[in-house]
Scaffold this active site. Structure first.
Site, PDB file in Angstrom:
ATOM      1  N   TYR A 212       0.872  -1.171   0.000  1.00  0.00           N
ATOM      2  CA  TYR A 212       0.000   0.000   0.000  1.00  0.00           C
ATOM      3  C   TYR A 212       0.894   1.200   0.000  1.00  0.00           C
ATOM      4  CZ  TYR A 212      -4.091  -2.661   0.854  1.00  0.00           C
ATOM      5  OH  TYR A 212      -5.111  -3.535   0.699  1.00  0.00           O
ATOM      6  N   HIS A 243      -3.548  -2.645  -8.551  1.00  0.00           N
ATOM      7  CA  HIS A 243      -4.782  -3.306  -8.127  1.00  0.00           C
ATOM      8  C   HIS A 243      -5.914  -2.363  -7.722  1.00  0.00           C
ATOM      9  CE1 HIS A 243      -7.287  -6.414  -6.323  1.00  0.00           C
ATOM     10  NE2 HIS A 243      -6.610  -7.228  -7.103  1.00  0.00           N
ATOM     11  N   HIS A 244      -5.622  -1.403  -6.881  1.00  0.00           N
ATOM     12  CA  HIS A 244      -6.647  -0.448  -6.444  1.00  0.00           C
ATOM     13  C   HIS A 244      -6.036   0.926  -6.260  1.00  0.00           C
ATOM     14  CE1 HIS A 244      -8.502  -3.964  -4.194  1.00  0.00           C
ATOM     15  NE2 HIS A 244      -9.488  -3.530  -4.917  1.00  0.00           N
ATOM     16  N   HIS A 316      -2.790   0.419  -4.080  1.00  0.00           N
ATOM     17  CA  HIS A 316      -2.506  -0.964  -3.690  1.00  0.00           C
ATOM     18  C   HIS A 316      -1.861  -1.677  -4.871  1.00  0.00           C
ATOM     19  CE1 HIS A 316      -4.266  -5.218  -2.881  1.00  0.00           C
ATOM     20  NE2 HIS A 316      -2.967  -5.171  -2.759  1.00  0.00           N
ATOM     21  N   HIS A 394     -18.202  -2.803  -1.428  1.00  0.00           N
ATOM     22  CA  HIS A 394     -16.838  -3.251  -1.181  1.00  0.00           C
ATOM     23  C   HIS A 394     -16.702  -4.293  -0.075  1.00  0.00           C
ATOM     24  CE1 HIS A 394     -12.594  -3.379  -1.015  1.00  0.00           C
ATOM     25  NE2 HIS A 394     -12.572  -2.954   0.230  1.00  0.00           N
ATOM     26  N   HIS A 396     -13.679  -7.759   0.698  1.00  0.00           N
ATOM     27  CA  HIS A 396     -12.430  -8.330   0.178  1.00  0.00           C
ATOM     28  C   HIS A 396     -12.704  -9.694  -0.452  1.00  0.00           C
ATOM     29  CE1 HIS A 396      -9.824  -5.462   2.790  1.00  0.00           C
ATOM     30  NE2 HIS A 396     -10.459  -4.866   1.818  1.00  0.00           N
ATOM     31  N   MET A 469     -13.817  -6.607   4.912  1.00  0.00           N
ATOM     32  CA  MET A 469     -14.498  -5.335   5.128  1.00  0.00           C
ATOM     33  C   MET A 469     -15.924  -5.462   4.624  1.00  0.00           C
ATOM     34  SD  MET A 469     -11.571  -2.557   4.032  1.00  0.00           S
ATOM     35  CE  MET A 469     -12.550  -1.134   4.475  1.00  0.00           C
TER      36      MET A 469
END
Ligand SMILES: *[C@@H]1O[C@H](CO)[C@@H](O)[C@H](O)[C@H]1NC(C)=O
Ligand SMILES: *[C@@H]1O[C@H](CO)[C@@H](O)[C@H](O)[C@H]1NC(C)=O
Ligand SMILES: *[C@@H]1O[C@H](CO)[C@@H](O)[C@H](O)[C@H]1NC(C)=O
Ligand SMILES: *[C@@H]1O[C@H](CO)[C@@H](O)[C@H](O)[C@H]1NC(C)=O
Ligand SMILES: *[C@@H]1O[C@H](CO)[C@@H](O)[C@H](O)[C@H]1NC(C)=O
Ligand SMILES: *[C@@H]1O[C@H](CO)[C@@H](O)[C@H](O)[C@H]1NC(C)=O
Length: 630
Positions: A212, A243-244, A316, A394, A396, A469
């Site tokens: 991150y 990725h994000h 990420h 959202h 995971h 999450m």
């Protein structure tokens, strides 16, 4: 076997081939060999029309699958035969595994046209959104996993289809995706300006898969603009590592000391300080996501307050093979205009506090659901209704379904802010064709359903790839002055641990920060003090009775909700006496055997490939929890 119908349709198709214009487009494979254009069913028609443009001179196949596998998928295979006539065959995957897909007993795909040249085959066909046939997929607003395949060999008949030479799977939203027309208009408009938030040459580590990376950026001193679209610009060649990306505004905080000092967002012991101060979620992009385009009469205000000078970019990276020498300077681009649009949008986030003692998912569960409650007491702060038009759901890796439920006067209303075929690797915002209206006093429940069959220990709330999450990040219009953009629900951590067999005197919750830094210590059966996460891993033996109690606890024991400004005690779970039920499909069987209703196959184990995490909107949660425990 070619049915008479499909031959007739083929003839019809050839004679009526015409220029159809498609509103939606997706490239299904990385080499752009399989492209799909389509028009969703509209009010005037319950047919979806698809056009497959494929780099083959043989057959092409398109399928609709609950989990990306071929088993039980709805499939259509089409080709242009040796005489130049297009052919189509409605088929389905074998009950289990991969293998030759048998033809459906009823053919529901209608050929519209087909042609090929030296390199490509183009087939256009249509089908009903709900064909009412159990062998066909009912198209919904959920994420749809399209499977595709082709082979250069030309079939001599529908009984002579050779095995594919290339195949793959791609998630798309078929019903409510954004049309790309809006983007073309924005790009062509000379008054459109862009601003890129570019990461500065990040070097990916070779000793850990997940990074991150956090970077503070200063905003230029521009006049007020409206954001009208955004696009992720992934550095060429880095598609598999990026990725994000999440962008947060830092409010009025002065972040200048962090300029030019990007850093890892958090590690086992530290958190990059701006993570705690930059709390206004502004935009998100995740792998699989495409351009986001606002409706033409709406914009999200930006540069509207000169005191808001900094944003935090959180990126990420995922480097599963620990490839050395990867550097990245990808960027996130806002498309903006100074010609302010009539309607401004605002944001609302609902979620579960991110913590190992707020969410615990037992292993080996087909379905386990977490419940986030935002009760009427919270929503009564909005004095006028808001129209939610988009949102990011959202979770995971374990997420298999999510829904935002709205209950008005004890009756649930229809909400399309849901996805029963959630795909962690396709976190593109849900785009509603009709807004979801939330009125003052409505109760809102966000449900996150997880499948943990391939886990051996408890999965707990957290930011890491393997943690979980549950959050719904919604965007609405018109913008309201709300005290907070968040509504979070919180359970009593000690009560949760009690369900898992821990007595109060075995648990010590210390520390005031809440970002995975807070220290929850548990005395285990050997009288050793261990961290809660180690206790989950090494000491906890989950029993069936515990699973039942835990599911009941997650559903029925919310303690408090936080609307950012204050805390509200909940009087138990939000009651939902009359759940919304979709009206049954009206299906008239053409064989005259009466009406049948199709049901969607339930998703089985999903292939979860690359890992990853978003760590968004946590600051409200941190504050919330500080106050809760403080
Ligand atoms: C498709 O678009 C073209 C160009 O805009 C237009 O001329 C044509 O009539 C359209 N075709 C249909 C079937 O709407
Ligand atoms: C063949 O068809 C494809 C798809 O329509 C098109 O992109 C391509 O330009 C065509 N090739 C030739 C040589 O016309
Ligand atoms: C990026 O970083 C790498 C490794 O540190 C370095 O070799 C390269 O020159 C840098 N590139 C730019 C454009 O600064
Ligand atoms: C709401 O915000 C707008 C824009 O910031 C401001 O002009 C207005 O006075 C605010 N209204 C209330 C009731 O706070
Ligand atoms: C474990 O923690 C408790 C409370 O914090 C403390 O009283 C006890 O001495 C500790 N035990 C060990 C073995 O460290
Ligand atoms: C699942 O993903 C793994 C790793 O990418 C891959 O090896 C495997 O073939 C996939 N399985 C299916 C059913 O797609």
């Amino acid at each position: 076997m070619l049915t008479v119908t499909s031959v007739l349709l083929a003839l019809f198709a050839v004679s009526s081939a015409q220029q159809l214009n498609f509103t939606h487009h997706a490239v299904l494979d990385p080499n752009e060999k399989f492209q799909l254009n389509w028009n969703p069913a509209t009010d005037g028609s319950d047919y979806f029309t698809f056009e497959c443009v494929v780099a083959t001179r043989g057959w092409l196949g398109l399928g609709f699958s609950s989990n990306g596998a071929m088993a039980a998928a709805d499939m259509v295979i089409a080709w242009v035969d040796a005489s130049g006539n297009p052919q189509i065959s409605d088929r389905h995957g074998p009950a289990q595994g991969n293998g030759y897909p048998p033809a459906d007993s009823k053919q529901d795909y209608e050929l519209v046209s087909g042609r090929k040249n030296d390199t490509h085959t183009v087939i256009t066909f249509r089908r009903k959104q709900d064909t009412c046939e159990p062998q066909d997929w009912k198209i919904t607003s959920d994420t749809t996993r399209l499977i595709w395949a082709f082979n250069d060999q030309v079939p001599t008949s529908a009984d002579d289809i050779s095995k594919h030479t290339e195949r793959g799977v791609k998630s798309v939203q078929l019903v409510n995706p954004q049309t790309k027309d809006g983007m073309a208009t924005i790009l062509a408009d000379p008054s459109t300006v862009t601003f890129d938030f570019r990461l500065t040459n990040v070097t990916l580590p070779t000793d850990k898969r997940t990074l991150y990376w956090c970077e503070i950026m200063e905003l230029p001193k521009w006049n007020k603009h409206h954001i009208i679209a955004n696009r992720m610009l992934v550095q060429k060649g880095n598609e598999r590592y990026v990725h994000h990306l999440v962008m947060y505004g830092c409010g009025e905080e002065d972040m200048s000391e962090f300029l030019g000092k990007p850093a890892s967002c958090f590690d086992d012991t530290h958190v990059f300080t701006p993570m705690k101060k930059c709390r206004n979620y502004r935009a998100v992009w995740a792998v699989g996501g495409e351009d986001f385009v606002y409706p033409s009469n709406m914009g999200s205000p930006f540069f509207d307050d000169p005191k808001l000078r900094f944003v935090l970019i959180e990126m990420h990276y995922d480097n599963p093979d620990l490839m050395p020498g990867i550097t990245d300077s990808s960027a996130f681009r806002f498309y903006m205009t100074e010609k302010l649009r009539p309607i401004e949008t605002g944001r609302l986030t609902m979620g579960q506090l991110v913590s190992p003692v707020q969410l615990a998912i037992p292993p080996k569960q087909q379905r386990f659901t977490a419940y986030v409650y935002c009760p009427g007491k919270c929503t009564s702060r909005i004095t006028e209704p808001i129209n939610v038009f988009t949102g990011l759901l959202h979770t995971h890796l374990l997420g298999i379904a999510m829904r935002v439920r709205v209950i008005r006067n004890g009756v649930e209303i229809k909400s399309e802010m849901r996805d029963d075929h959630y795909d962690f690797n396709y976190q593109t915002p849900v785009y509603l064709s009709k807004p979801l209206v939330i009125m003052a006093g409505d109760d809102i429940i966000v449900e996150c359903t997880y499948g943990s069959m391939d886990r051996d220990t408890v999965t707990y709330g957290g930011y890491g790839s393997d943690n979980e999450m549950c959050e719904a990040l919604l965007e609405y219009y018109p913008k309201r002055n709300m005290t907070s953009e968040a509504c979070m629900s919180i359970v009593d951590p000690e009560a949760l641990l009690e369900v898992l067999g821990l007595k109060k005197d075995q648990v010590d919750i210390a520390g005031e920060t809440w970002l995975g830094e807070q220290i929850v210590t548990v005395m285990n059966q050997n009288q050793q003090n261990v961290t809660i996460t180690n206790w989950y891993k090494n000491d906890l033996k989950v029993t069936n009775e515990m699973v039942t109690k835990l599911q009941d606890f997650m559903q029925n024991s919310p303690q408090q909700a936080n609307d950012g400004g204050s805390f509200l005690n909940l009087d138990g779970a939000i009651q939902n006496p009359r759940p919304y039920v979709d009206p049954p499909a009206v299906c008239t069987s053409s064989s005259g055997s009466g009406s049948i209703t199709t049901s969607q196959p339930t998703p089985t184990t999903t292939n979860r490939s690359s890992g990853g995490v978003l760590r968004e909107v946590v600051n409200e949660l941190i504050d919330a929890f500080r106050k809760f425990i403080g």
